[in-house]
Scaffold this active site. Structure first.
Site, short mmCIF file in Angstrom:
data_model
loop_
_atom_site.label_atom_id
_atom_site.label_comp_id
_atom_site.label_asym_id
_atom_site.label_seq_id
_atom_site.Cartn_x
_atom_site.Cartn_y
_atom_site.Cartn_z
CB SER A 54 -0.95 -0.02 1.21
OG SER A 54 -2.00 -0.77 0.89
CE LYS A 57 -4.32 1.89 -0.72
NZ LYS A 57 -4.18 0.66 -0.15
CB SER A 109 -4.19 1.76 3.83
OG SER A 109 -3.45 1.30 2.83
#
Length: 353
Positions: A54, A57, A109
């Site tokens: 993640s 991102k 997230s």
């Protein structure tokens, strides 16, 4: 063409003695860089591409912020029904301002938020992924390939290196809105369907007094990934770890190493730059300052050279080169001040003023 080389005297203020200690880093890959200059202060297998989960991102957030659409309202589509893992649980048809959705993306997230943002900003997930890879090249991320905007890796995979992700973090941290978002510990949102209260998953914000932001990541295949930033006085740093089960301890240890061993020095000050000899005495200037992190021992090993060409090209008259231990770390143009010729009317005005 004649070339003149001039050594400039460099005065660096002496600071207190620096403590040093051995580093033991559990991450498969790690890097510590200075955000001002990009200098690498510590590295461990920094260029091996790995799954990044993640922390993907960060790029999604950067493109959202740079889209100019942060104040626009986003209507959630059925794409959210395909998302799993960490979500903020958006509902089909729900309306949310893009800025609020980016907070959900970075603090919690949200994989669903990532996909909705990608389609809203890029028109489709495929187009957005192209934008991600294009931006990566612009930043200088040479060993990075994005295939989705969220970091889930069962179907498509995003791979990068610790160093590439540090470059991305350094780039993103220069954006005030990005830094405000990732440094936020708690954020509340009200939409047409429900209210949200998000707490930042980045535990370093509470564990470490100098932490200023970052992004967490985890999948079973990637392990724990983490990108953070921290600032102590004038020194701003980024740490990236890939596949590290002790990521918060590692980040604190690397920051301690960086802040205890390095200080940021202004080596070139455009307001004070000058040459004290020859024809160009007091006639040259530079357009940019340059600062660089140095240890106590390195201060005496910095050299500044000015190369002056006798033939001018526009206003450029040469270059200034900064080296450390004989290796160039910075260069920039040197310009010559042009004397403004007075017109006849200026001459007459001077007579009567």
């Amino acid at each position: 063409m004649k070339l003149r080389i001039i050594k400039l005297c460099l005065l660096l203020l002496l600071l207190s003695p620096i403590n040093t200690f051995a580093l033991s880093v559990s991450a498969r890959s790690a890097v510590l860089i200075d955000n001002e200059s990009g200098r690498i202060l510590y590295e461990k297998d920094k260029d091996t591409p790995r799954l990044i989960a993640s922390i993907t991102k960060i790029m999604t957030a950067v493109l959202a912020i740079e889209s100019g659409k942060m104040e626009e309202e986003v209507t959630v589509g059925e794409e959210v029904l395909t998302m799993y893992g960490s979500n903020i649980y958006l509902e089909v048809g729900e309306k949310m301002i893009l800025r609020d959705m980016v907070y959900g993306l970075m603090l919690r997230s949200g994989n669903d938020a990532a996909l909705v943002i990608a389609i809203f900003v890029g028109g489709s997930e495929e187009n957005f992924v192209e934008m991600m890879n294009k931006k990566a090249k612009e930043i200088g991320m040479k060993n990075t390939v994005f295939n989705n905007p969220h970091g889930l890796d069962e179907i498509t995979q995003n791979k990068s290196t610790a160093y590439d992700m540090a470059l991305l973090s350094r780039y993103a941290s220069k954006n005030e809105e990005y830094q405000k978002i990732v440094g936020c510990k708690k954020y509340q949102v009200q939409t047409d369907k429900k209210s949200y209260l998000w707490h930042n998953r980045n535990k370093l914000l509470n564990l470490y007094e100098y932490a200023t932001g970052g992004k967490t990541g985890y999948t079973p295949s990637a392990g724990r990934t983490l990108v953070t930033t921290a600032q102590n006085k004038e020194l701003s740093l980024t740490v990236v770890t890939l596949n590290d089960g002790n990521e918060y301890d590692t980040h604190q240890a690397l920051y301690q190493y960086g802040f205890e061993n390095y200080k940021l020095y202004t080596i070139l000050d455009k307001e004070k730059f000058k040459i004290d000899e020859g024809f160009y005495k007091n006639k040259v200037y530079i357009k940019n300052d340059f600062s660089y992190p140095l240890t106590e021992q390195e201060k005496e090993k910095v050299k500044v050279l000015v190369k002056i060409n006798e033939e001018e090209k526009d206003e450029t008259i040469g270059e200034v080169i900064v080296s450390l231990n004989g290796e160039e770390v910075y260069n920039d143009y040197v310009y010559v001040k042009k004397e403004t010729k007075k017109s006849f009317w200026d001459f007459l005005k001077g007579l009567f003023s």
